[in-house]
Design an enzyme around this catalytic site. Structure first.
Site, PDB file in Angstrom:
ATOM      1  CB  SER A  16      -0.948   0.008   1.207  1.00  0.00           C
ATOM      2  OG  SER A  16      -1.856  -1.064   1.133  1.00  0.00           O
ATOM      3  CE  LYS A  64      -8.136  -6.523   6.098  1.00  0.00           C
ATOM      4  NZ  LYS A  64      -8.226  -7.221   4.798  1.00  0.00           N
ATOM      5  CG  ASN A  85     -10.926  -2.886   3.389  1.00  0.00           C
ATOM      6  OD1 ASN A  85     -12.112  -2.565   3.293  1.00  0.00           O
ATOM      7  ND2 ASN A  85     -10.090  -2.819   2.372  1.00  0.00           N
ATOM      8  CG  ASP A 100     -10.514  -6.421   2.124  1.00  0.00           C
ATOM      9  OD1 ASP A 100      -9.656  -5.867   1.406  1.00  0.00           O
ATOM     10  OD2 ASP A 100     -10.326  -6.680   3.328  1.00  0.00           O
TER      11      ASP A 100
END
Length: 238
Positions: A16, A64, A85, A100
């Site tokens: 990321s 999460k 998320n 997701d």
């Protein structure tokens, strides 16, 4: 400096930070950077957000599921999934989303619709999103978890030939767990199976290598990752 952050643990190999900082640079957005935020206690998140001027977050393992109670609002889909998320910081409010499931559906919908029954390995935050997609597509599935009666010992007593797709949602095989893999009977895997691993680093986990050796079609989590990242970007409305 405004910041977007990835919150979780073991983030050194995360995709990321590179992906989003390159996107920020490409779009010539000033006064914004993407950072990794490794914290040991998720209840400290509010303090970090204020201290580091964070306007949005991605959430990864192991938070999460547990992060939900620290949010002010959760959108309808995330509430149904039970996992978060993506977070948007709206003034003093933290609003939770799940991208997701969109990432997974866009990446693998073709493979899913060409099959009938799925085996889902793991029942954590990522798994909840995959289960939501399978329900939306009206696909039969079985979740294998160490904490349920449908555990790996149960699976060994049944035949994998009953399933078309095997999906690994666990962290077994990630960089910090690179030598580990789900404990299934790989001798029962064959060319009729599709094996999907949500892990993207390494590109091919031991799980995928073992399935490929048995002539299964194999897919990693890279396309899902890009899809969900772009959906997060839309939510932050940078």
């Amino acid at each position: 400096m405004r910041r977007i952050a990835l919150v979780g643990k073991n983030l050194s190999s995360s995709f990321s930070i590179k992906f989003f900082n390159e996107k920020i640079k490409k779009e010539n957005i000033k006064n914004l950077e993407y950072v990794n935020l490794e914290i040991n206690r998720i209840d400290q998140l509010h303090n970090y957000i204020k201290k580091k001027n964070i306007i949005g977050l991605n959430v990864t393992s192991p938070y999460k599921l547990s992060i939900k109670k620290y949010l002010n609002k959760i959108d309808d889909v995330s509430s149904k999934i039970g996992a978060i998320n993506t977070i948007k910081v709206d003034g003093s409010d933290l609003i939770g989303f799940n991208t997701d499931y969109l990432g997974f559906m866009k990446a693998y919908k073709k493979q899913l619709l060409n099959n009938k029954k799925c085996l889902v390995l793991g029942n954590g935050g990522a798994s909840k999103s995959i289960q939501y997609v399978l329900r939306k597509l009206n696909l039969d599935y079985l979740v294998i978890s160490r904490r349920s009666k449908f555990d790996y010992e149960f699976l060994k007593k049944n035949n994998l030939i009953d399933f078309d797709i095997i999906i690994n949602t666990t962290t077994l095989g990630m960089v910090h767990n690179i030598d580990r893999f789900p404990d299934i009977n790989y001798d029962q895997v064959n060319e009729t199976h599709t094996a999907i691993d949500l892990i993207y680093n390494p590109v091919q986990t031991i799980f995928l290598k073992k399935c490929q050796k048995k002539c299964a079609n194999t897919l990693n989590g890279h396309e899902m990752l890009i899809n969900q990242a772009l959906e997060s970007w839309k939510i932050w409305k940078i």
